[in-house]
Scaffold this active site. Structure first.
Site, PDB file in Angstrom:
ATOM      1  N   CYS A 106     -33.939 -35.527  -8.450  1.00 60.41           N
ATOM      2  CA  CYS A 106     -32.784 -35.140  -9.263  1.00 60.41           C
ATOM      3  C   CYS A 106     -32.217 -33.828  -8.700  1.00 60.41           C
ATOM      4  O   CYS A 106     -32.762 -33.247  -7.761  1.00 60.41           O
ATOM      5  CB  CYS A 106     -33.211 -34.959 -10.721  1.00 60.41           C
ATOM      6  SG  CYS A 106     -34.318 -33.538 -10.994  1.00 60.41           S
ATOM      7  N   GLU A 140     -42.022 -33.256  -7.958  1.00 61.42           N
ATOM      8  CA  GLU A 140     -41.588 -32.443  -6.819  1.00 61.42           C
ATOM      9  C   GLU A 140     -41.809 -30.950  -7.068  1.00 61.42           C
ATOM     10  O   GLU A 140     -42.301 -30.236  -6.192  1.00 61.42           O
ATOM     11  CB  GLU A 140     -40.091 -32.678  -6.521  1.00 61.42           C
ATOM     12  CG  GLU A 140     -39.738 -34.111  -6.225  1.00 61.42           C
ATOM     13  CD  GLU A 140     -39.287 -34.916  -7.438  1.00 61.42           C
ATOM     14  OE1 GLU A 140     -38.416 -35.781  -7.265  1.00 61.42           O
ATOM     15  OE2 GLU A 140     -39.810 -34.683  -8.556  1.00 61.42           O
ATOM     16  N   HIS A 173     -41.631 -31.825 -13.129  1.00 65.71           N
ATOM     17  CA  HIS A 173     -41.416 -33.003 -12.285  1.00 65.71           C
ATOM     18  C   HIS A 173     -42.402 -32.958 -11.126  1.00 65.71           C
ATOM     19  O   HIS A 173     -42.843 -31.878 -10.710  1.00 65.71           O
ATOM     20  CB  HIS A 173     -39.998 -33.011 -11.735  1.00 65.71           C
ATOM     21  CG  HIS A 173     -38.940 -33.258 -12.748  1.00 65.71           C
ATOM     22  ND1 HIS A 173     -37.686 -33.699 -12.407  1.00 65.71           N
ATOM     23  CD2 HIS A 173     -38.930 -33.132 -14.104  1.00 65.71           C
ATOM     24  CE1 HIS A 173     -36.954 -33.840 -13.497  1.00 65.71           C
ATOM     25  NE2 HIS A 173     -37.682 -33.492 -14.544  1.00 65.71           N
ATOM     26  N   CYS A 229     -34.741 -30.829  -8.732  1.00 66.37           N
ATOM     27  CA  CYS A 229     -35.766 -30.936  -7.694  1.00 66.37           C
ATOM     28  C   CYS A 229     -35.170 -30.783  -6.304  1.00 66.37           C
ATOM     29  O   CYS A 229     -35.764 -30.137  -5.431  1.00 66.37           O
ATOM     30  CB  CYS A 229     -36.511 -32.260  -7.832  1.00 66.37           C
ATOM     31  SG  CYS A 229     -37.481 -32.334  -9.361  1.00 66.37           S
TER      32      CYS A 229
END
Length: 152
Positions: A84, A56, A54, A87
């Site tokens: 999410c 992040e 992801h 993260c």
């Protein structure tokens, strides 16, 4: 909203556009320390075939390399979509000082929409969040899912 915040969110948006252009979910993140971008990333989950890729997480990894420490004290993250739970947990663990978010994640948001891991007394986590609702962030994610659902 001050111009620096807008500039940093625009840089995160540029990262999200890179993700979209690669067929990834269009989410981008930048990490800033002392007013300077020290890392930037976008989703690469499909390309890397890695569930942890992801924006992040990738930005946190790069920032840690840049400063030579996993502790990102004094760093701020700008991200186009609310993180999410994975993260958000990484943000807590990395000790990022503040998070700026461009759009709500009404399905998996872990910074206030669905759950709030960043301000959670049970986890002893208190990371300030500033919601910078941004039409570009919303439109990128909305158009991506409208287009991908139309192709299935």
């Amino acid at each position: 909203m001050n111009d620096f915040k807008k500039e940093f969110m625009n840089e995160a948006i540029q990262e999200a556009i890179l993700a979209r252009n690669k067929g990834e979910i269009p989410i981008g993140a930048v990490i800033v320390k002392d007013g300077i971008i020290i890392s930037r990333a976008h989703n690469l989950k499909e390309i890397f075939n890695d569930v942890t890729a992801h924006a992040e997480i990738l930005a946190i990894r790069e920032a840690a390399k840049v400063i030579g420490d996993w502790r990102l004290n004094g760093c701020e993250m700008y991200v186009t979509l609310e993180p999410c739970s994975m993260c958000a947990s990484a943000i807590i663990q990395s000790r990022i000082s503040k998070v700026y978010i461009g759009a709500f994640n009404n399905e998996m948001g872990a910074c206030g929409s669905i759950i709030n891991l960043l301000d959670n007394r049970y986890m002893n986590s208190f990371v300030p969040v500033e919601w910078m609702y941004n039409d570009k962030c919303v439109n990128l994610i909305t158009e991506f899912f409208e287009n991908s659902r139309g192709k299935k």
